[in-house]
Design an enzyme around this catalytic site. Structure first.
Site, PDB file in Angstrom:
ATOM      1  CE1 TYR A  39      -4.116   1.995   0.695  1.00 49.20           C
ATOM      2  CE2 TYR A  39      -2.531   3.401   1.818  1.00 49.20           C
ATOM      3  CZ  TYR A  39      -3.784   3.215   1.263  1.00 49.20           C
ATOM      4  OH  TYR A  39      -4.695   4.247   1.269  1.00 49.20           O
ATOM      5  CG  PHE A  98      -8.560  16.909 -25.488  1.00 48.00           C
ATOM      6  CD1 PHE A  98      -8.842  17.017 -26.840  1.00 48.00           C
ATOM      7  CD2 PHE A  98      -8.881  15.727 -24.838  1.00 48.00           C
ATOM      8  CE1 PHE A  98      -9.429  15.970 -27.536  1.00 48.00           C
ATOM      9  CE2 PHE A  98      -9.461  14.668 -25.528  1.00 48.00           C
ATOM     10  CZ  PHE A  98      -9.742  14.789 -26.872  1.00 48.00           C
ATOM     11  CG  ASP A  99     -12.619  15.877 -24.164  1.00 50.42           C
ATOM     12  OD1 ASP A  99     -11.417  15.698 -23.886  1.00 50.42           O
ATOM     13  OD2 ASP A  99     -13.394  14.945 -24.415  1.00 50.42           O
ATOM     14  CG  ASP A 103      -2.502  18.212 -21.187  1.00 54.17           C
ATOM     15  OD1 ASP A 103      -2.089  17.051 -21.003  1.00 54.17           O
ATOM     16  OD2 ASP A 103      -3.688  18.476 -21.454  1.00 54.17           O
ATOM     17  CB  ALA A 162      -1.097  13.144 -23.096  1.00 52.91           C
ATOM     18  CE  LYS A 201      -4.501  10.466 -24.228  1.00 53.21           C
ATOM     19  NZ  LYS A 201      -5.328  10.598 -23.001  1.00 53.21           N
ATOM     20  CG  HIS A 231     -17.678  14.256 -26.140  1.00 54.06           C
ATOM     21  ND1 HIS A 231     -17.345  15.177 -25.180  1.00 54.06           N
ATOM     22  CD2 HIS A 231     -16.577  13.487 -26.309  1.00 54.06           C
ATOM     23  CE1 HIS A 231     -16.101  14.973 -24.787  1.00 54.06           C
ATOM     24  NE2 HIS A 231     -15.620  13.959 -25.454  1.00 54.06           N
TER      25      HIS A 231
END
Length: 464
Positions: free
Chosen positions: A72, A124-125, A215, A217, A258, A454
């Protein structure tokens, strides 16, 4: 010239895929309320919905999974991941989380609140949604070249730095909670960002004392384009370029699903720990509240092990050349067929210009969603809308926003599909393009949630 680069790997395990008929697909998409997210994966012949978590892991990653420490707190697997991430990205503090939007959920409430804005080269969304969930507002600062879809310009993902400085002055620096640089720029067509633009953006943020967040990714793909297209860096290695890219930011968030080449996982980093003790304590507190203890961040030890291998594996130049080569192969065929897309192709997908294919369908009838649905009906290919349908409604007025772009994104999973699969995709696009003028109307939304609609919205075709 055929730009397809032969795969730098051998196939060891295969997964059978089902082939459906046109009649079956028409029934399935109707039952899914014309939302591609509602389809079962087994009913999709070629699934290009996303490149997030859909790649194939290597034998080395699977081998590391078997040696995972599931403790843990303070597991060996956690320590291995932190050591490797610090080595690659050069940041003092690394926090694993279960995926990219978890990193957003942890970090943004620390930086943002009502009355604040966040500015990005393009949000991005999910990133936009997590800004708005703090009651702040997300502002895009799109580079002019990005809007010239068929113009083959390098680094279309760049921040419009002149406009950025104007925005900071307009909103006042004290009200700008952070500046976010998305690499590569997904909503703009998977377009890369140059190091010179990252550095210029960083200098503006330092000038106004604003936190600068990557960001990141698709950091490896972005580094590949820098090596290939930014002359100063042609002799740099991919790891050297990555280290420099990250050096200009204060923090980073990352969906590791990604370029981490894993099925689940994310990272959050703070570059200089000694100057950010309070920030790091807030990040730890947020992580414990939402993700579990800091040394696993919502992940099993097996996931931590796979990620520690994946973030380095994606830096291989042969892999990256093949990865981008797949997309350039598709682009060549689309050029021959006269089908418009965001040019040049980015690193993770082809962004078809649905507005150009369906100029008679208005933005509020969602032309990019029209093309996504037609691709499924034509050949069982699942893709997604990156346009007005995804962008949603204005958080203040509730009115539908008209997107700068109406892209249908064909996101290519890593090391999953072959050249023959890509040929099927291109032929389906050609077939649809030939009958595009016979598709007269788009879709209306019959139900939608308040956030990230979406993923769940229900649609119906407009027939009257």
């Amino acid at each position: 010239m055929d730009k397809y680069i032969a795969e730098p790997f051998k196939i060891k395990v295969v997964e059978p895929i089902k082939i459906t008929t046109l009649e079956e697909r028409e029934k399935l998409i109707k039952e899914a309320n014309y939302n591609l997210f509602n389809l079962n994966s087994e009913d999709c012949y070629i699934d290009l919905l996303t490149d997030s978590g859909t790649g194939a892991m290597s034998q080395l990653q699977w081998a590391h999974i078997m040696q995972a420490d599931e403790s843990y707190a303070g597991s060996k697997s956690y320590n291995r991941l932190i050591d490797k991430a610090q080595e690659i990205f050069g940041y003092d503090y690394i926090q694993p989380v279960h995926q990219g939007r978890a990193a957003e959920k942890v970090l943004f409430p620390v930086l943002l609140k009502k009355g604040k804005v966040a500015i990005s080269n393009t949000f991005f969304d999910t990133t936009r949604a997590h800004v708005e969930l703090t009651d702040a507002r997300a502002i895009d600062c799109i580079h002019p070249s990005t809007k010239k879809i068929q113009e083959n310009t390098k680094f279309k993902g760049n921040m419009n730095t002149e406009e950025l400085e104007n925005m900071i002055k307009h909103y006042q620096a004290s009200n700008v909670g952070c500046v976010v640089m998305t690499i590569t720029n997904n909503s703009a067509g998977g377009q890369p960002v140059s190091i010179s633009n990252i550095q210029e953006t960083s200098n503006i943020c330092k000038k106004y004392n604003i936190p600068f967040v990557l960001d990141a990714a698709r950091y490896a793909e972005n580094a590949y384009f820098i090596k290939r297209d930014e002359p100063k860096y042609k002799d740099f290695s991919i790891p050297e370029i990555v280290k420099e890219m990250f050096s200009y930011a204060d923090m980073f968030i990352m969906s590791a699903k990604k370029d981490g080449i894993v099925n689940i996982g994310g990272l959050l980093g703070v570059r200089t720990a000694e100057n950010n003790a309070e920030l790091i304590e807030q990040i730890k507190s947020q992580t414990i509240s939402y993700e579990g203890f800091i040394s696993y961040g919502g992940l099993s030890g097996r996931d931590l092990e796979a990620l520690s291998v994946g973030i380095e594996s994606s830096l291989d130049i042969n892999y990256l050349t093949y990865r981008v080569g797949q997309l350039e192969y598709v682009a060549k065929l689309l050029d021959e067929a006269g089908i418009a897309y965001q040019s040049p192709v980015g690193g993770h997908g082809i962004f078809i210009d649905a507005k150009a294919m369906f100029p008679h369908i208005p933005y509020h009838e969602f032309p990019a969603q029209v093309l996504a649905i037609e691709l499924y009906k034509e050949a069982g290919i699942r893709t997604c809308d990156i346009g007005s349908y995804m962008l949603g409604n204005d958080p203040d007025t509730g009115e539908q926003i008209e997107s700068e772009f109406e892209f249908t994104r064909l996101a290519i999973p890593r090391m999953v599909y072959t050249k023959a699969h890509l040929d099927v995709v291109v032929q389906a696009l050609i077939n649809i393009n030939k009958r595009a003028n016979k598709i007269e109307r788009g879709y209306r939304i019959t139900w939608e949630p308040k956030v990230l609609r979406h993923f769940q919205a229900k649609l119906e075709p407009i027939n009257e």
